[in-house]
Structures are given as structure tokens and as C-alpha cells.
Scaffold this active site. Structure first.
Site, PDB file in Angstrom:
ATOM      1  N   LYS A 110       1.081  -1.012  -0.029  1.00  0.00           N
ATOM      2  CA  LYS A 110       0.122   0.285   0.296  1.00  0.00           C
ATOM      3  C   LYS A 110       0.865   0.566  -0.391  1.00  0.00           C
ATOM      4  O   LYS A 110       0.469   2.239  -0.137  1.00  0.00           O
ATOM      5  CB  LYS A 110      -1.195   0.042   1.163  1.00  0.00           C
ATOM      6  CG  LYS A 110      -1.980  -1.158   1.174  1.00  0.00           C
ATOM      7  CD  LYS A 110      -3.393  -1.391   2.268  1.00  0.00           C
ATOM      8  CE  LYS A 110      -4.609  -2.319   1.398  1.00  0.00           C
ATOM      9  NZ  LYS A 110      -3.940  -3.259   1.569  1.00  0.00           N
TER      10      LYS A 110
HETATM   11  C1  LIG Z   1      -5.276  -4.703   1.263  1.00  0.00           C
HETATM   12  C2  LIG Z   1      -4.263  -6.002   0.512  1.00  0.00           C
HETATM   13  C3  LIG Z   1      -4.233  -6.998  -0.274  1.00  0.00           C
HETATM   14  C4  LIG Z   1      -5.093  -6.568  -0.759  1.00  0.00           C
HETATM   15  O1  LIG Z   1      -5.399  -5.681  -1.540  1.00  0.00           O
HETATM   16  P1  LIG Z   1      -6.445  -5.265  -2.263  1.00  0.00           P
HETATM   17  O2  LIG Z   1      -6.424  -3.664  -3.146  1.00  0.00           O
HETATM   18  O3  LIG Z   1      -7.778  -4.640  -1.256  1.00  0.00           O
HETATM   19  O4  LIG Z   1      -7.323  -6.252  -3.159  1.00  0.00           O
HETATM   20  C5  LIG Z   1      -3.461  -7.945  -0.105  1.00  0.00           C
HETATM   21  N1  LIG Z   1      -2.412  -8.347   0.933  1.00  0.00           N
HETATM   22  C6  LIG Z   1      -1.976  -7.072   1.499  1.00  0.00           C
HETATM   23  C7  LIG Z   1      -1.122  -7.020   2.599  1.00  0.00           C
HETATM   24  C8  LIG Z   1      -2.256  -5.682   1.698  1.00  0.00           C
HETATM   25  O5  LIG Z   1      -2.308  -5.420   2.946  1.00  0.00           O
END
Ligand SMILES: *Cc1c(COP(=O)(O)O)cnc(C)c1O
Length: 463
Positions: A110
Site C-alpha cells: 500500500k
Molecule cells: C490491502 C492488501 C491486500 C489486498 O489488496 P486489494 O487492493 O484490497 O485487493 C493484499 N495483501 C496485503 C498485504 C494488503 O495489505
């Protein structure tokens, strides 16, 4: 590039307006009017660019209302906080190519989008003379990435609610050790759902929202999606064009459908290089049922070792639905209204064929996740975090000879040490950025899970 809503209820707007709007004013999600297909000549030019250079090139296709030099600077600044020279290194481990997206400040993918979004917010607010108070609820990962995205920035305060003592100790420390004056951690005595409900209620108080210029950071912001498109392009160009490789597949651990939607956009840009996207889910398998059976119906959320994917209602699904509906906003609005009323959507055979041309999918259960972490460690001496393991399992199952399978590594294993220990018998080594957190000064306000308490706190500390 202009932006429109999946529900067709707003006049076309610029990138800047789209970033500031977040959720479209008609309740839909914002999308570019067209996704540019990249010519073979441009692909040749893009090969060999560094990550920040490529990010600038890709983002320029979607952003035409920020001057070139400024955009270049925003991109450079956003990736200078990563602690790996390649930003997102691609490492081969056995039959999998692991795209490590966890070298940012909070060790989860993120950061790739939120470092950029924080800088874009600061830049645009400085230009407009405005201010913003960001309010959000987190179950762990998004909160720290958002806090690191805007810490110390002018014209922005951030208020992040997390469920008191219900996030992992490391996640709690990642948030509460940020003591910049513009960062407010609110630990509410309740669950994540309580926090999210409080935030939703406060956003629905339109006069409060207006008065305090409330801003959101959840994954429905287009700037987050477009920043994630870049690493798909980067990895696809890195593996194609040499040694007879023409196409790649990606496997994506999916929760809110944001990351894999970025993959969908990248595939439209590079149809010759990106073949298939594997949508990997944990035991919360709503999206797998959708891909395999055309059944999009809400179930109960189950807790798993990959909590960032413990989601039933995927907030970015509506973006894909718009394309599935042949870019018809009226049908999309009707579908979403129907879904809100009855809690499910069913797709006919024709639509299902189109979905399966875009995605393959597999749901990976808890036992398989644990086995994958253990087997991968034994075979390659490489530790996967549980989210990444879900994607690796689904990806290796779907792999076809001659087509490299790129598995997105969405978090550093040390963030989920307990799940890793259950699989391999010991916790992964803590990177220095996490090891240094224990014993640091912390700042956090503990309060009741009540709208009034949170609203009053924001009122007192808002910019
Ligand atoms: C947010 C997240 C996901 C999922 O991603 P999306 O964009 O919500 O589908 C997968 N793995 C981790 C570690 C995350 O923080």
C-alpha cells in the site's frame, strides 16, 4: 485525460478534481474516459527505464493537469522513501517470479500508492491554498501506510481509528510511534467494523464534512489505482522481449479488488505482454465464486491468517463491472442499486465468458496457505507472508509452461510473524525499521467506540 463516473452522474472532470473528489459525487467510482493502449515503439522506449522514470511515463498518460516537472518531482519524492534500490525488485524463486512490493516505509504494497497520494494531496492543497482533514478506519495495514503517506505534511491532518488492542503489536507500533503533530491515532474500544461504521456516519454528516474538509484515503481513490498500474508495467516489460518470452501472467492476492483492477488497466495498456490475471482469494472467496460461476453474493466474513483480504464487499468491484457492462453507466448504476437491495448479482453465460477471458481465479484455504509458506521456505529458503502465499499457491496452480508467473508479494513476512511461525517453526527476522520501533515514544488516544467521542475529538484537533 478526463474522468467520468461508473454511474454516469457527473460531468467529465480533470485528474486533480478526481483525486480531490475520491468517491464520485453520484456514489459511483471515477475512471478515465479511455485507457491508452501503448504502441510497440513506446514499449521499446520504456524498456530499461528505472522505476521512477517509468512511473512518470505511465502516470503522464493519465495526468495532464500537473506540469511535467512537478509530476516528475512528485514521483521521485514518493519513491525516495523506499529502502531498495530497484523500488520493486523482481526475484525468481523456483517456478515463481516474486514481485516484492514491500520495500516502502510500512513494509506493505500500500506504500507504493499512498506515498504518491500523500505527496499529490500536499502539492494540490498548496496550490489551491486549501486544507484537508483525513479521517479513516483501519484493521491494520492501510492505517500505517496512510499515516506514513502524510506525516509531517503541511495543510493536512490525519485521524486514523484502529480497534484498541485488536491489531497486531507491530501494526500498533507502526502507527502509534509516529508522533508528528499532524497525526492522530484513535484507538477505539470496539472492533474494526465499529470504527468503520463511526467513520461512515461522520462522513454522512455533510455539514461536518464540509466544515472540516474531510478527506478519505481508502482504495477507491483513482490516484491509488493508477500508481499501482506502474509496477505491472514494470514487471511485464522486465520479463518480456528477451529469451523468447512474449507474455506474462500475474497472480494477485485480492481483497478490495483495487490491486487487481490496476492489473486490469495495465493489461489493457499492454495486451501483447500481459496475458492473464489470476485473482487469488483466501477463504473469503466471493470474487472466486464470481469468476468461476458468475455468482456475486455476499457471505459472512471469516477471519484468516491473511487479514487484509478478509473482505466480502470489494469496494473496487464496481470499476470492473462498468467494463463488463460494455462501459454502460446506466446498467452499472442499476446493477449496484439491485445489489444494495438484494445482496447479490447473477451473471449469464455470455458475461461469464468475458470474465473468464480477463481472469482466472482460485480460493486458497488456511491449511494450503500454511503449507505453501512451509514448502516455499524448505525449497527456496524464502519466507512468504500469508497474503503473498495465497497468491503464490493460486499462481503456481494456474501456471502454464513458457509463460512466466509473476506473483505479487504484498507484505513483508515480518508483519505477520505469528502466522509465519506457525508454518515454519520460527518468526522471520525483523527488518531494522521494525526492530527499532519497540521502546520508541508513542502517541495514541484511547476512546469509546462512539460517534460523538470521535467527532468531538476531530472537531478539537482539525486544521
Ligand atoms: C490491502 C492488501 C491486500 C489486498 O489488496 P486489494 O487492493 O484490497 O485487493 C493484499 N495483501 C496485503 C498485504 C494488503 O495489505
Amino acid at each position: 485525460m478526463q474522468y467520468i463516473s461508473t454511474r454516469g452522474g457527473i460531468a467529465p472532470i480533470s485528474f486533480t478534481q478526481a483525486v480531490m473528489m475520491g468517491l464520485a459525487d453520484d456514489g459511483g467510482l471515477l475512471l478515465p474516459v479511455a485507457i491508452p493502449e501503448i504502441s510497440a515503439d513506446t514499449v521499446a522506449q520504456w524498456r530499461g527505464l528505472s522505476y521512477p522514470e517509468l512511473a512518470f511515463a505511465v502516470l503522464s498518460r493519465f495526468i495532464d493537469d500537473i506540469p511535467t516537472d512537478d509530476l516528475r518531482e512528485l514521483v521521485a519524492k514518493s519513491y525516495s522513501t523506499f529502502n531498495h534500490r530497484e523500488i520493486v525488485p523482481l526475484v525468481k524463486q523456483g517456478d515463481a517470479h516474486i514481485l516484492e512490493l514491500f520495500h516502502g516505509p510500512t513494509l506493505a504494497f500500500k506504500d507504493v500508492a499512498l506515498q504518491f497520494l500523500g505527496n499529490v494531496f500536499e502539492y494540490l492543497l498548496k496550490k489551491s491554498g486549501g486544507r484537508m482533514n483525513i479521517l479513516g478506519a483501519t484493521s491494520g495495514d492501510t492505517g500505517s501506510a496512510a499515516i506514513y503517506g502524510v506525516r509531517g505534511k503541511e495543510r493536512i491532518n490525519i485521524f486514523i481509528l484502529h480497534p484498541y488492542k485488536r491489531v497486531s503489536p507491530i501494526q500498533e507500533l507502526q502507527m502509534t510511534t509516529v508522533t508528528d503533530a499532524n497525526v492522530f491515532n484513535l484507538a477505539v474500544r470496539g472492533t474494526f467494523d465499529d470504527g468503520q461504521a463511526i467513520v461512515k456516519t461522520i462522513f454522512n454528516d455533510l455539514s461536518f464534512k464540509e466544515k472540516h474538509q474531510l478527506g478519505a484515503i481508502n482504495s477507491i481513490n483513482w490516484a491509488r489505482i493508477v500508481a499501482q498500474v506502474v509496477y505491472y508495467v514494470y514487471a511485464a516489460l522486465k520479463l518480456t522481449g528477451s529469451e523468447g518470452v512474449t507474455k506474462v501472467d500475474f497472480s494477485v492476492p485480492t481483497g478490495n479488488f483495487g490491486d487487481i483492477f490496476a492489473g486490469f488497466v495495465a493489461r489493457r495498456m499492454l495486451p501483447a505482454q500481459i496475458r492473464r490475471l489470476i485473482l487469488a482469494t483466501n477463504e473469503n472467496n466471493l470474487l472466486t465464486r464470481f469468476v468461476l460461476n458468475g455468482d456475486y453474493s455476499l457471505g459472512q466474513v471469516r477471519q484468516t491468517s491473511s487479514p487484509s483480504m478478509d473482505i466480502q464487499l470489494a469496494s473496487n468491484f464496481e470499476r470492473y463491472l462498468y467494463y463488463l457492462n460494455g462501459e454502460d453507466p446506466n446498467r452499472t448504476r442499476q446493477d449496484m442499486e439491485r445489489f444494495a437491495a438484494v445482496g447479490n448479482l447473477q451473471f449469464d453465460e455470455l458475461a461469464q465468458e468475458r470474465v473468464r477471458a480477463d481472469f482466472a481465479s482460485r480460493s486458497v484455504n488456511e491449511e494450503e496457505t500454511k503449507d505453501t509458506i512451509r514448502d516455499f521456505y524448505q525449497q527456496h529458503d524464502y519466507v512468504l507472508d500469508p497474503h503473498t502465499a495465497v497468491g503464490v499457491k493460486a499462481g503456481l496452480t494456474a501456471r502454464e509452461p513458457g509463460v512466466p508467473m509473476i506473483c505479487l508479494a504484498t507484505a513483508h513476512p515480518a508483519k505477520f510473524g505469528e502466522a509465519v511461525r506457525r508454518a515454519i517453526g520460527h518468526e522471520p527476522e525483523l527488518p531494522t525499521s521494525l526492530a527499532g520501533l519497540a521502546g520508541k515514544e508513542t502517541r495514541c488516544e484511547v476512546m469509546a467506540a462512539e460517534v460523538g467521542a470521535v467527532q468531538e475529538f476531530v472537531e478539537r484537533h482539525a486544521l
